[in-house]
Motif scaffolding. Structure first.
Motif, short mmCIF file in Angstrom:
data_model
loop_
_atom_site.label_atom_id
_atom_site.label_comp_id
_atom_site.label_asym_id
_atom_site.label_seq_id
_atom_site.Cartn_x
_atom_site.Cartn_y
_atom_site.Cartn_z
N ARG A 178 0.74 -1.30 -0.29
CA ARG A 178 0.23 -0.50 -0.31
C ARG A 178 0.58 1.16 0.07
NH1 ARG A 178 -3.53 -3.02 4.59
NH2 ARG A 178 -5.02 -4.63 3.09
N GLY A 179 2.02 1.10 -0.12
CA GLY A 179 3.32 2.45 0.18
C GLY A 179 3.02 3.25 1.22
N TYR A 180 2.72 2.52 2.62
CA TYR A 180 3.38 3.12 4.01
C TYR A 180 4.01 2.76 3.93
CZ TYR A 180 -2.00 3.74 3.07
OH TYR A 180 -3.36 3.74 2.84
N VAL A 181 5.29 1.97 3.78
CA VAL A 181 6.52 1.20 4.41
C VAL A 181 7.24 1.15 3.16
CG1 VAL A 181 5.70 0.78 6.63
CG2 VAL A 181 6.32 -0.61 5.37
N ALA A 182 8.43 1.06 3.29
CA ALA A 182 9.93 1.19 2.44
C ALA A 182 10.38 -0.11 3.10
CB ALA A 182 10.12 1.78 1.47
N ARG A 183 11.05 -1.46 2.66
CA ARG A 183 12.40 -2.66 3.13
C ARG A 183 13.40 -1.56 2.07
NH1 ARG A 183 10.22 -7.70 4.10
NH2 ARG A 183 7.56 -7.75 3.29
N GLU A 184 14.65 -0.84 3.40
CA GLU A 184 15.77 0.08 2.33
C GLU A 184 16.72 -1.77 2.95
OE1 GLU A 184 15.12 3.67 3.77
OE2 GLU A 184 14.43 3.98 2.16
N PRO A 185 18.20 -1.25 2.65
CA PRO A 185 19.53 -1.98 3.16
C PRO A 185 19.83 -0.94 4.74
CG PRO A 185 19.69 -1.57 0.51
CD PRO A 185 18.10 -0.81 1.34
N PRO A 189 22.66 0.32 6.42
CA PRO A 189 23.86 1.84 5.72
C PRO A 189 25.15 0.07 6.29
CG PRO A 189 23.14 3.13 7.12
CD PRO A 189 21.50 1.69 6.59
N ASP A 190 24.74 0.11 7.80
CA ASP A 190 26.35 -0.43 7.94
C ASP A 190 25.74 -2.38 8.36
OD1 ASP A 190 26.66 1.73 9.17
OD2 ASP A 190 25.47 1.15 10.91
N ASP A 191 25.47 -2.44 7.41
CA ASP A 191 25.07 -4.70 7.14
C ASP A 191 24.28 -4.39 6.00
OD1 ASP A 191 25.36 -6.97 7.48
OD2 ASP A 191 24.31 -6.93 9.27
N ARG A 192 24.82 -4.42 4.86
CA ARG A 192 24.23 -4.62 3.66
C ARG A 192 23.34 -6.02 3.97
NH1 ARG A 192 23.37 -0.36 1.46
NH2 ARG A 192 25.32 0.98 1.01
N ARG A 193 23.16 -6.97 4.29
CA ARG A 193 23.02 -8.11 4.37
C ARG A 193 21.32 -7.85 5.03
NH1 ARG A 193 26.52 -11.38 8.19
NH2 ARG A 193 26.56 -9.61 9.16
N ARG A 194 21.25 -7.15 5.70
CA ARG A 194 20.33 -6.60 6.55
C ARG A 194 18.90 -5.82 6.42
NH1 ARG A 194 19.03 -3.86 12.45
NH2 ARG A 194 17.14 -4.89 12.97
N VAL A 195 18.22 -6.03 6.07
CA VAL A 195 17.20 -4.50 5.67
C VAL A 195 16.22 -4.65 6.64
CG1 VAL A 195 15.19 -4.64 4.05
CG2 VAL A 195 16.56 -6.36 3.40
N ARG A 196 16.28 -2.73 6.77
CA ARG A 196 15.54 -2.44 7.40
C ARG A 196 14.36 -1.29 6.82
NH1 ARG A 196 18.90 -1.15 11.99
NH2 ARG A 196 20.53 -1.30 12.11
N LEU A 197 13.34 -1.17 7.78
CA LEU A 197 12.00 -0.44 7.37
C LEU A 197 11.79 0.65 7.74
CD1 LEU A 197 9.51 -3.41 9.35
CD2 LEU A 197 9.85 -2.93 6.67
N ARG A 198 11.34 1.16 6.98
CA ARG A 198 11.21 2.66 6.67
C ARG A 198 10.12 2.54 6.51
NH1 ARG A 198 10.95 6.90 3.54
NH2 ARG A 198 11.52 4.92 1.85
#
Length: 157
Positions: free
Chosen positions: A77-84, A86-95
């Motif tokens: 629905r475009g309310y959150v995005a997953r982003e790499p 910056p300190d650990d490229r294996r991990r994806v963070r929510l924003r």
């Protein structure tokens, strides 16, 4: 007029449901027909640091799988995005996206309008007294929008 504890609990729940249902209807009329209260809880939890499915699950008192389902719905629905990370490229963070933040601002405005309706219906003093009494009974720490508990276990997130 009943004085049972169960009746009081049901009235409190009914007050929450009435306000939440009215807010959902209002938000749908403003272009957010796909949101439910659990989405607000999730967005608030993400904003306060729950930036993975595991963390969101802990914050919302649901399984990681239920959190992942909520995340997928919010992302679609475009309310959150997953982003790499910056300190650990294996991990994806929510924003929370700008669209998600706009939804939250709109939701806050809707709840302010609903409060004003209740104030017109029963008087501002009555609503203020109700709020004050509930704060005395449950305390300020009981109001945790990032931890909805049982209400977050919605299987259709």
């Amino acid at each position: 007029m009943s004085r049972s504890g169960a009746d009081l609990a049901l009235l409190l729940l009914a007050g929450f449901r009435a306000m939440a249902d009215q807010a959902q209807t209002e938000l749908a009329g403003r272009g957010h027909e796909d949101v439910r209260p659990v989405h607000d809880f999730a967005l608030r939890a993400i904003l306060t640091g729950a930036d993975s499915a595991s963390e969101l699950g802990r914050a919302m008192s649901v399984t990681k799988q239920a959190a992942a389902k909520t995340i997928a719905a919010l992302e679609t629905r475009g309310y959150v995005a997953r982003e790499p990370d910056p300190d650990d490229r294996r991990r994806v963070r929510l924003r929370v996206t700008e669209h998600g933040q706009a939804l939250m601002r709109e939701g806050e405005a809707v709840f302010a309008e609903l409060r004003e309706r209740w104030e017109r219906q029963v008087g501002a003093a009555s609503v203020a007294e109700l709020e004050s009494t509930l704060r005395q009974l449950v305390g300020d720490d009981a109001i945790r929008l990032d931890r909805p508990g049982w209400d977050a276990a919605d299987p259709d997130a």
